[in-house]
Design a protein around this motif. Structure first.
Motif, mmCIF file in Angstrom:
data_model
loop_
_atom_site.group_PDB
_atom_site.id
_atom_site.type_symbol
_atom_site.label_atom_id
_atom_site.label_comp_id
_atom_site.label_asym_id
_atom_site.label_seq_id
_atom_site.Cartn_x
_atom_site.Cartn_y
_atom_site.Cartn_z
ATOM 1 N N ALA A 1 -7.166 9.787 2.867
ATOM 2 C CA ALA A 1 -5.929 9.157 2.779
ATOM 3 C C ALA A 1 -5.560 8.325 3.877
ATOM 4 O O ALA A 1 -5.705 8.301 5.063
ATOM 5 N N LEU A 2 -4.684 6.926 3.616
ATOM 6 C CA LEU A 2 -4.560 6.023 4.498
ATOM 7 C C LEU A 2 -3.756 6.486 5.681
ATOM 8 O O LEU A 2 -3.968 6.440 6.947
ATOM 9 N N LYS A 3 -2.679 7.625 5.390
ATOM 10 C CA LYS A 3 -1.794 8.189 6.373
ATOM 11 C C LYS A 3 -2.789 9.098 7.341
ATOM 12 O O LYS A 3 -2.569 9.117 8.644
ATOM 13 N N ASP A 4 -3.792 9.670 6.764
ATOM 14 C CA ASP A 4 -4.619 10.499 7.758
ATOM 15 C C ASP A 4 -5.602 9.780 8.616
ATOM 16 O O ASP A 4 -5.882 10.027 9.811
ATOM 17 N N ALA A 5 -5.942 8.669 8.032
ATOM 18 C CA ALA A 5 -7.030 7.759 8.649
ATOM 19 C C ALA A 5 -6.195 7.246 9.760
ATOM 20 O O ALA A 5 -6.680 6.923 11.056
ATOM 21 N N VAL A 6 -4.783 6.864 9.830
ATOM 22 C CA VAL A 6 -4.179 5.933 10.730
ATOM 23 C C VAL A 6 -3.767 7.134 11.691
ATOM 24 O O VAL A 6 -3.774 6.782 13.107
ATOM 25 N N TYR B 1 0.880 -1.249 0.145
ATOM 26 C CA TYR B 1 -0.138 -0.092 -0.026
ATOM 27 C C TYR B 1 0.859 1.312 0.114
ATOM 28 O O TYR B 1 2.051 1.230 -0.042
ATOM 29 N N LYS B 2 0.161 2.341 -0.247
ATOM 30 C CA LYS B 2 1.043 3.566 -0.167
ATOM 31 C C LYS B 2 0.149 4.374 0.801
ATOM 32 O O LYS B 2 -0.963 4.339 1.160
ATOM 33 N N TRP B 3 0.844 5.310 1.534
ATOM 34 C CA TRP B 3 0.108 6.387 2.534
ATOM 35 C C TRP B 3 -0.957 6.968 1.912
ATOM 36 O O TRP B 3 -1.929 7.688 2.442
ATOM 37 N N THR B 4 -0.729 7.461 0.642
ATOM 38 C CA THR B 4 -1.587 8.453 -0.172
ATOM 39 C C THR B 4 -2.938 7.567 -0.768
ATOM 40 O O THR B 4 -3.815 8.288 -1.387
ATOM 41 N N ASP B 5 -2.823 6.296 -0.523
ATOM 42 C CA ASP B 5 -3.891 5.422 -0.933
ATOM 43 C C ASP B 5 -5.127 5.970 -0.264
ATOM 44 O O ASP B 5 -5.095 6.487 0.918
ATOM 45 N N ILE B 6 -6.500 5.778 -0.943
ATOM 46 C CA ILE B 6 -7.639 6.531 -0.356
ATOM 47 C C ILE B 6 -8.419 5.130 0.527
ATOM 48 O O ILE B 6 -8.664 4.373 -0.444
#
Length: 264
Positions: free
Chosen positions: A92-97, A61-66
């Motif tokens: 974005a995955l990074k924001d969700a985490v 995955y990428k941190w920018t994945d939606i």
């Protein structure tokens, strides 16, 4: 460190454990019941985030994945910490985490795990690194647990990872830094931690001190406690122990400054 230990020994019932790791000495400076396994409650979200970072590192995955169909728990404090994320249909995955950790958000955790392969995959992933940490969908499940010594190693891996590859680990660190959990007498930017708790359980995993100045890493867990909804004594003991830990960090800071002055 003995003062921290003595304070924790004031707990009259239940089991308590603590491990403190010094960045200066690169060694454990205090250990009590390091093999104690405790229910993690919300603190398991740090383990979930570790697994997601590893999946990103391995290019799954990428941190920018939606992450679509994101839903944030209205009973947590994301509306205060992340007002700009409210009513979003995706993140974005990074924001969700980051939200998951900062706000102890179980709804966000559920969507993140579903996006990244499901609970079995994430639990199998954590066991590749830490076989005595178990993650379940329900954070209140007693099988959602971990051994204190391995939780410390998890925290060390995240901290060291951030120092060597900050872009990979920044969503987790951002979550730890943003979350609320202030203790009077400890500067808020010196206490970056993840707490978890049940009626008879307390867990606290954190970084005490200035990030760039040899902070102390610690894990603390207590279980089989009197009902915390009725009895506040246990919580007060834990808070006092963390204040004493901050005093230890402050003493270390002064010693390092004096050493620097004497060598210059």
């Amino acid at each position: 460190m003995e003062k921290v230990l003595e304070k924790l020994k004031e707990l009259e019932s239940g089991k308590v454990g603590i491990i403190i790791f010094s960045q200066v000495k690169q060694d454990i400076v205090l250990s009590l019941n390091k093999g104690l396994t405790v229910p993690l409650a919300s603190a398991a979200k740090v383990a979930i985030a570790f697994c997601i970072a590893k999946l990103v590192e391995e290019n799954h995955y990428k941190w920018t994945d939606i992450v679509e169909d994101i839903l944030l728990n209205p009973e947590e404090d994301s509306h205060e910490l992340f007002p700009h994320f409210q009513n979003r249909e995706n993140l974005a995955l990074k924001d969700a985490v980051e939200v998951m950790i900062a706000c102890h958000d179980h709804f966000a955790a559920y969507r993140i795990v579903q996006f990244c392969g499901g609970w079995k995959l994430i639990n199998d992933k954590i066991k590749l690194y830490f076989n005595n940490i178990n993650i379940t969908q329900n954070p209140r499940d007693l099988d959602n647990n971990g051994e204190l010594s391995q939780m410390l190693e998890l925290l060390r891996a995240i901290f060291q990872g951030y120092k060597t590859n900050p872009d990979l680990w920044i969503p987790i660190i951002n979550g730890l830094v943003r979350q609320r959990g202030d203790i009077e007498g400890i500067p808020s930017h010196f206490l970056n931690h993840m707490t978890g708790g049940l009626d008879n359980v307390i867990v606290d995993i954190g970084i005490m001190g200035e990030f760039s100045n040899a902070p102390l890493l610690y894990v603390l867990g207590a279980k089989n406690l009197p009902d915390r909804n009725k009895e506040k004594f246990t919580d007060e003991i834990i808070i006092e122990a963390l204040k004493l830990l901050y005093d230890e960090y402050h003493k270390q800071e002064v010693e390092l400054e004096n050493e620097s002055l004497s060598s210059s």
